[in-house]
Structures are given as structure tokens and as C-alpha cells.
Design a protein around this motif. Structure first.
Motif, short mmCIF file in Angstrom:
data_model
loop_
_atom_site.label_atom_id
_atom_site.label_comp_id
_atom_site.label_asym_id
_atom_site.label_seq_id
_atom_site.Cartn_x
_atom_site.Cartn_y
_atom_site.Cartn_z
N ARG A 162 0.83 -1.22 0.00
CA ARG A 162 0.00 0.00 0.00
C ARG A 162 0.86 1.27 0.00
NH1 ARG A 162 -2.85 -3.11 4.04
NH2 ARG A 162 -1.89 -1.79 5.63
N GLN A 163 2.17 1.09 0.01
CA GLN A 163 3.13 2.20 0.02
C GLN A 163 2.88 3.15 1.19
OE1 GLN A 163 3.20 3.96 -3.90
NE2 GLN A 163 4.02 2.10 -4.80
N GLN A 164 2.68 2.54 2.37
CA GLN A 164 2.46 3.32 3.58
C GLN A 164 3.73 3.33 4.42
OE1 GLN A 164 -0.90 1.04 5.06
NE2 GLN A 164 -2.26 2.77 4.65
N ASN A 165 3.90 4.39 5.18
CA ASN A 165 5.01 4.51 6.11
C ASN A 165 4.59 4.01 7.48
OD1 ASN A 165 6.78 5.80 4.23
ND2 ASN A 165 5.62 7.68 4.54
N VAL A 166 5.56 3.56 8.25
CA VAL A 166 5.33 3.15 9.63
C VAL A 166 6.32 3.92 10.49
CG1 VAL A 166 5.43 1.23 11.26
CG2 VAL A 166 4.60 0.84 8.93
N VAL A 167 5.82 4.52 11.56
CA VAL A 167 6.67 5.28 12.47
C VAL A 167 6.49 4.70 13.87
CG1 VAL A 167 7.16 7.54 13.48
CG2 VAL A 167 6.48 7.37 11.07
N PHE A 168 7.59 4.35 14.50
CA PHE A 168 7.57 3.91 15.89
C PHE A 168 8.09 5.07 16.72
CE2 PHE A 168 8.62 -0.20 13.68
CZ PHE A 168 7.35 -0.75 13.82
N GLN A 169 7.36 5.40 17.76
CA GLN A 169 7.84 6.43 18.66
C GLN A 169 7.70 5.94 20.09
OE1 GLN A 169 5.20 9.58 17.27
NE2 GLN A 169 4.14 9.53 19.24
N GLY A 170 8.62 6.37 20.91
CA GLY A 170 8.61 5.97 22.30
C GLY A 170 9.86 6.44 22.99
N PHE A 171 9.91 6.15 24.27
CA PHE A 171 11.06 6.56 25.07
C PHE A 171 12.29 5.75 24.71
CE2 PHE A 171 7.38 7.58 27.79
CZ PHE A 171 7.59 8.95 27.90
N THR A 172 13.46 6.28 25.04
CA THR A 172 14.71 5.56 24.88
C THR A 172 14.61 4.24 25.64
OG1 THR A 172 15.93 7.63 24.72
CG2 THR A 172 17.20 5.65 25.28
N GLY A 173 15.01 3.16 24.98
CA GLY A 173 14.99 1.85 25.62
C GLY A 173 13.66 1.13 25.53
N SER A 174 12.70 1.71 24.79
CA SER A 174 11.38 1.08 24.71
C SER A 174 11.31 -0.03 23.65
CB SER A 174 10.31 2.13 24.45
OG SER A 174 10.52 2.77 23.21
N GLY A 175 12.37 -0.19 22.86
CA GLY A 175 12.41 -1.30 21.89
C GLY A 175 12.15 -0.92 20.45
N LYS A 176 12.24 0.37 20.13
CA LYS A 176 11.99 0.81 18.75
C LYS A 176 13.01 0.23 17.77
CE LYS A 176 12.36 5.14 19.78
NZ LYS A 176 12.74 5.04 21.18
N SER A 177 14.28 0.19 18.14
CA SER A 177 15.32 -0.35 17.26
C SER A 177 15.10 -1.83 17.02
CB SER A 177 16.71 -0.12 17.86
OG SER A 177 16.96 1.25 18.00
N TYR A 178 14.75 -2.56 18.05
CA TYR A 178 14.47 -3.99 17.92
C TYR A 178 13.26 -4.20 17.01
CZ TYR A 178 13.54 -8.84 19.13
OH TYR A 178 13.32 -10.20 19.05
N LEU A 179 12.22 -3.41 17.22
CA LEU A 179 11.01 -3.52 16.43
C LEU A 179 11.29 -3.20 14.96
CD1 LEU A 179 8.04 -4.20 16.80
CD2 LEU A 179 7.62 -1.81 17.36
N GLY A 180 12.10 -2.17 14.71
CA GLY A 180 12.48 -1.84 13.34
C GLY A 180 13.26 -2.96 12.68
N SER A 181 14.18 -3.57 13.44
CA SER A 181 14.95 -4.70 12.92
C SER A 181 14.03 -5.88 12.63
CB SER A 181 16.02 -5.14 13.93
OG SER A 181 17.04 -4.19 14.03
N ALA A 182 13.10 -6.15 13.54
CA ALA A 182 12.17 -7.27 13.36
C ALA A 182 11.28 -7.05 12.14
CB ALA A 182 11.32 -7.47 14.61
N LEU A 183 10.84 -5.82 11.93
CA LEU A 183 10.00 -5.52 10.78
C LEU A 183 10.79 -5.64 9.48
CD1 LEU A 183 7.14 -4.72 10.04
CD2 LEU A 183 7.83 -2.33 10.20
N ALA A 184 12.01 -5.16 9.48
CA ALA A 184 12.86 -5.29 8.28
C ALA A 184 13.14 -6.77 7.98
CB ALA A 184 14.16 -4.53 8.47
#
Length: 182
Positions: A100-122
Motif C-alpha cells: 500500500r506504500q504506507q510509512n510506519v513510524v515507531f515512537q517511544g522513550f529511549t529503551g522502549s524497543g523501537k530499534s528492535y522492532l524496526g529490525s524485526a519488521l525489516a
């Protein structure tokens, strides 16, 4: 059928279907006794295709440069405590947002797991055979600064990053770079 001769194996490998030769060799004559020729060939092709697909996916994951290569959407801890909705995560795992050519944005506090979630999604995108890339924002900025001053650098840089179906840009800073780049 599992005992194919050396010349046949050589020809299969020369044609780039070495996994097919390996699948023929791995077939157990006792287990395939009584199975028609067509069914045996189907089993061999299925095995070779599974090997081929696994190799392609592993290559995509390796080239994606994930911060957490073992990240997995199915193994997210404390979903509710982190404010994550299982349904949303499951939907993201289908990678339909890419079609659908949509963007996904994760936001949250430092240490909340955004980097892990981005890696998992990739990684999930790679498993769907999409070309993904993970990069930290400071590294992206640095590569742009290096490219823009070279003749043709801007265009080459843009082509490189436009070639990814999914681009994960992580705004986090590693401790070693924190004082210099952030």
C-alpha cells in the motif's frame, strides 16, 4: 533416482541448480519406494525450491544490515506493557503496508524497543522477499554528506536508497557516537 551419476550432477550444477542435484542425492530410496516418478520429481523440486528460497531470504537479511539480526516480531516481550497492540504487530508482519506504500513510524522513550522492532519488521520484509535496509539516522546523514560533494554522488546516493523496498531509519544513538553525532 537418488543415485544420479557424476555427469548429471555436473550438468545440474553448471546450470545453476546445484540444490536440485543435492535434493536428488538426499532422496531416500526406501522412503520413496512405490512413489511415482512424477511424485519423486515433485518432492525433489520442492526440496530444492525450499533451499533456494531459504538462501535468498538469508542473503536479504544479511545485506539489510540489521542492528538486531535475530529480532523477530513473534518474540516481542511485554507487548501490552510497552503499549503495543498484538493486532497491529500481526498486521505489520504481513507487510501489506509495503504494497500500500504506507510509512510506519515507531515512537517511544529511549529503551522502549523501537530499534528492535524496526529490525524485526525489516527482517519480516526480507522473509517476504522484499529488499530492506536498516540504518541509523546519523549514519544516513554522514553518507549523504560524503555523497553530495562528489560528482554524481547525489544521484548515486539517491539510487542506492531508492532501491530498497523498505528503509528503516533509526534515530537512536549508540553510546560511542552519542556525544559526537547527537
Amino acid at each position: 533416482m537418488s543415485g544420479i551419476d557424476v555427469e548429471t550432477k555436473r550438468k545440474l550444477r553448471e546450470m545453476g541448480v546445484g540444490s536440485l542435484a543435492d535434493a536428488f542425492e538426499a532422496q531416500d530410496d526406501l522412503l520413496t519406494l512405490g512413489i511415482s516418478f512424477e511424485e519423486r520429481v515433485k518432492l525433489v523440486v520442492d526440496d530444492a525450491h525450499a533451499t533456494f528460497t531459504h538462501g535468498k531470504v538469508e542473503g536479504l537479511i544479511r545485506r539489510a544490515g540489521l542492528r538486531y539480526p535475530n529480532a523477530d516480531l513473534r518474540r516481542l516481550d511485554l507487548l501490552e506493557q510497552r503499549g503495543l497492540d498484538r493486532g497491529v504487530i500481526a498486521q505489520l508482519g504481513t507487510c501489506a503496508f509495503i504494497e500500500r506504500q504506507q510509512n510506519v513510524v515507531f515512537q517511544g522513550f529511549t529503551g522502549s524497543g523501537k530499534s528492535y522492532l524496526g529490525s524485526a519488521l525489516a527482517k519480516q520484509a526480507c522473509q517476504h522477499r522484499y529488499r530492506a535496509h536498516y540504518i541509523r539516522m546519523p549514519d544516513l546523514e554522514e553518507s549523504w554528506a560524503a555523497a553530495r560533494d562528489k560528482p554524481g554522488g547525489k544521484e548515486k546516493w539517491l539510487r542506492k536508497f531508492a532501491s530498497f523496498t523498505l528503509l528503516v531509519i533509526d534515530d537512536s544513538c549508540e553510546a560511542s557516537h552519542e556525544s559526537l553525532l547527537c
